[in-house]
Design a protein around this motif. Structure first.
Motif, PDB file in Angstrom:
ATOM      1  N   VAL A  85       2.059   1.849  -3.467  1.00  0.00           N
ATOM      2  CA  VAL A  85       0.921   2.276  -4.275  1.00  0.00           C
ATOM      3  C   VAL A  85       0.641   3.755  -4.044  1.00  0.00           C
ATOM      4  O   VAL A  85       0.437   4.514  -4.998  1.00  0.00           O
ATOM      5  N   THR A  86       0.648   4.165  -2.786  1.00  0.00           N
ATOM      6  CA  THR A  86       0.393   5.580  -2.486  1.00  0.00           C
ATOM      7  C   THR A  86       1.483   6.453  -3.084  1.00  0.00           C
ATOM      8  O   THR A  86       1.219   7.539  -3.596  1.00  0.00           O
ATOM      9  N   MET A  87       2.740   5.962  -3.050  1.00  0.00           N
ATOM     10  CA  MET A  87       3.815   6.747  -3.665  1.00  0.00           C
ATOM     11  C   MET A  87       3.572   6.944  -5.149  1.00  0.00           C
ATOM     12  O   MET A  87       3.743   8.042  -5.682  1.00  0.00           O
ATOM     13  N   ALA A  92       0.827  -1.213   0.000  1.00  0.00           N
ATOM     14  CA  ALA A  92       0.000   0.000   0.000  1.00  0.00           C
ATOM     15  C   ALA A  92       0.858   1.259   0.000  1.00  0.00           C
ATOM     16  O   ALA A  92       0.492   2.273  -0.615  1.00  0.00           O
ATOM     17  N   SER A  93       2.015   1.203   0.680  1.00  0.00           N
ATOM     18  CA  SER A  93       2.895   2.378   0.705  1.00  0.00           C
ATOM     19  C   SER A  93       3.399   2.703  -0.685  1.00  0.00           C
ATOM     20  O   SER A  93       3.369   3.848  -1.120  1.00  0.00           O
TER      21      SER A  93
END
Lengths: 182, 197, 191
Positions: free
Chosen positions: B79-81, B76-77
């Motif tokens: 992806v957010t980046m 998820a990290s």
């Protein structure tokens, strides 16, 4: 065990925080650029920064955002962000450029989900539908399709999309005349 | 470890779209044009490679019970980046791909590779596995996007080769299903013919 | 009245599977039998309604006040994973037969893009709490509808003569495409 999860989440959040700070500026610039391009396309040439002078005008259950365009300190036009939910595919967002006396300068689409090949002809690159609004003043140009007794030529076989378009422009005009700073 | 062989595996034998049938949601939704498909594929490739690499690096530090949630946080990290970076530097593409960028986190391919490969292999191997599968995904999406764009908008990569609209059904929902179905048949025919080993 | 529009739009006009392309993996994977489809649809409806409820609070009362809206993806997926775990535990105790029947598909609801997707969409559309839950429940019903119709079609497809190359997934996809075309007919019923 829970500690591991905590540590991972903490490190991840920290890394993300950094990326967020780095991208915050560019994201905002991209958004401002998008609005500015939209404003530029519908009002006469200006030399101020309309997006920085935006203001909200309450209208019915909602409020529309308006941006004043000025040249040499004098108001040359106002861009009004408007919308309608009566589109065939739902929500349509437009931006209408008005001259200070309420005449429509131009209309541009911000987003639409109309049927490709039919309603989506409201886009400038697909047909001349929006040209008929340019230079017209809603005082004597009824913002309804001819079928409903108005002056607007609807897109062939796309009456609902055309009606929705008129609804959005009409909303913008009424809000502008009511609360727009002229 | 033969890097080339790994990549071919990800692209042909274990092509996530046509063979493994994973990641269908973005496949059908974002392939309205070749560029959109390619953009989506590359974003997923980045997440696949990076999360595979990081997960492989920390695999021995994570107790079995919190494995899946930990993987999810790492994925998820990244992806957010990707989401933030695209919003900042590729706003047009970001707007086109919309909600499917954050949805990379639930793309079964990513979690699947993390579970099946990265949690059991070395860092470089996991990274290359991510690249290989990501490449396979990107190629499938670009191909599907190109086909739909050619049939539906008479254009490819944004260049129109004839005026007017094509068979619009292909840029709409049903067309995605139909185009994918026939491409799948063709792909599997070719695979059987040239890659049977 | 607004709610009726949200419901009809979510189930028919913008059907989550056939027009928004969310939840395709379980749609293609689970829909070979009508019974399993109904069970899956029920579980998904429950999780989706609950997920939208919880994520609404998380976003508006935790993320926004702390200005960390960008943590949306991470927090939402963790919430969903936790909810699914909870549903699993509860179902095991309360309805063990259903729990067995659903098998691996229950934990897989976590990776169902429809659940996360709808939670994110509700935030994007600025729905309030009630609208968000109505939206997600209706969407899940649309998911169930598409799933059950598709399962029925596929059960019949088993008996038809399908060309060798197209057996299995390709013919299922073509069927889905035709079903999607049928649902396109719903566009414009909300005026």
């Amino acid at each position: 065990m829970v500690v591991t999860l905590f540590v991972i989440t903490f490190v991840a959040s920290a890394a993300l925080g950094v990326v967020y700070e780095l991208t915050k500026g560019p994201i905002e610039s991209a958004q401002v650029a998008k609005i500015n391009d939209a404003i530029k396309s519908v009002v006469p040439p200006f030399d101020n920064n309309p997006s920085a002078e935006g203001y909200l005008v309450a209208y019915e259950k909602d409020s529309l955002r308006m941006y004043p365009a000025k040249k040499d300190g004098k108001l040359v036009g106002v861009a009004v962000e408007t919308y309608t939910d009566k589109g065939f595919g739902g929500h349509i967002a437009l931006i209408v450029g008005f001259l200070p006396d309420g005449t429509i300068n131009d209309v541009a689409i911000i987003s639409q989900h109309e049927t490709p090949g039919l309603g989506d002809k409201m886009e400038k690159k697909k047909s001349n539908f929006t040209v008929q609004f340019m230079g017209k003043n809603p005082k004597n140009f009824k913002l309804m399709v001819r079928k409903d007794g108005g002056n607007v030529d609807a897109i062939t076989a796309s009456t609902i999309s055309s009606r929705a378009f008129c609804d959005a422009v009409d909303r913008a005009y009424n809000a502008f005349m009511k609360g727009g700073k002229k | 470890m033969n890097v080339f062989k790994e990549i071919v595996r990800g692209v042909v034998k274990e092509n996530p779209t046509f063979v493994l049938l994973l990641g269908m949601c973005p496949t059908l939704a974002t392939t309205t044009s070749a560029i959109n498909g390619m953009g989506m594929g590359l974003a997923t490739l980045f997440v696949l490679a990076m999360s595979n690499m990081v997960i492989s690096m920390v695999k021995d530090l994570i107790p079995a019970k919190v494995r899946i949630p930990s993987f999810i946080v790492i994925i998820a990290s990244f992806v957010t980046m990707v989401d933030l970076s695209m919003a900042a530097y590729l706003p047009g593409l970001h707007a086109q791909l919309g909600i499917f960028i954050p949805l990379i986190v639930v793309n079964c391919i990513v979690l699947g590779r993390a579970e099946a490969y990265a949690s059991k292999n070395g860092v470089f191997a996991s990274f290359m596995d991510g690249v290989g599968v990501g490449l396979g995904f990107t190629l499938s999406l670009t191909l599907l996007g190109a086909v739909r764009e050619m049939l539906g908008s008479k254009a490819v990569f944004g260049f129109k080769f004839a005026s007017g609209d094509g068979m619009l059904i292909f840029v709409l929902a049903p067309g995605a299903f139909l185009a994918l179905a026939y491409l799948m048949v063709l792909f599997n025919k070719m695979k059987r013919k040239y890659f049977s080993n | 009245m607004e709610y009726i529009i949200i419901i009809i739009t979510a189930i028919f006009v913008n059907n989550v599977v056939l027009s928004q392309f969310l939840g395709i993996c379980p749609f293609l994977g689970v829909s070979s039998k009508v019974e399993t489809s109904l069970g899956m649809a029920g579980a998904v409806t429950f999780v989706m309604a609950l997920a939208n409820l919880v994520t609404y609070f998380v976003f508006n009362y935790i993320l926004l006040p702390l200005h960390i809206g960008y943590m949306q993806t991470i927090t939402f997926i963790l919430v969903i994973a936790a909810l699914v775990q909870m549903v699993e535990i509860i179902l095991k105790k309360v309805a063990p037969a259903l729990y067995q029947a659903l098998g691996i598909f229950l934990p897989l609801i976590t990776t169902n893009c429809a659940v996360l997707g709808i939670a994110l969409l509700a935030i994007q559309k600025n729905y309030n709490l009630v609208e968000s839950v109505v939206f997600s429940t209706a969407t899940a019903l649309g998911f169930g509808l598409a799933l059950v119709i598709f399962a029925g079609l596929r059960e019949n497809l088993e008996l038809a003569e399908v060309p060798r190359e197209m057996k299995g997934t390709p013919i299922a996809l073509v069927t889905a495409g035709i079903l999607a075309m049928a649902f396109m007919g719903f566009a414009g019923i909300v005026k």
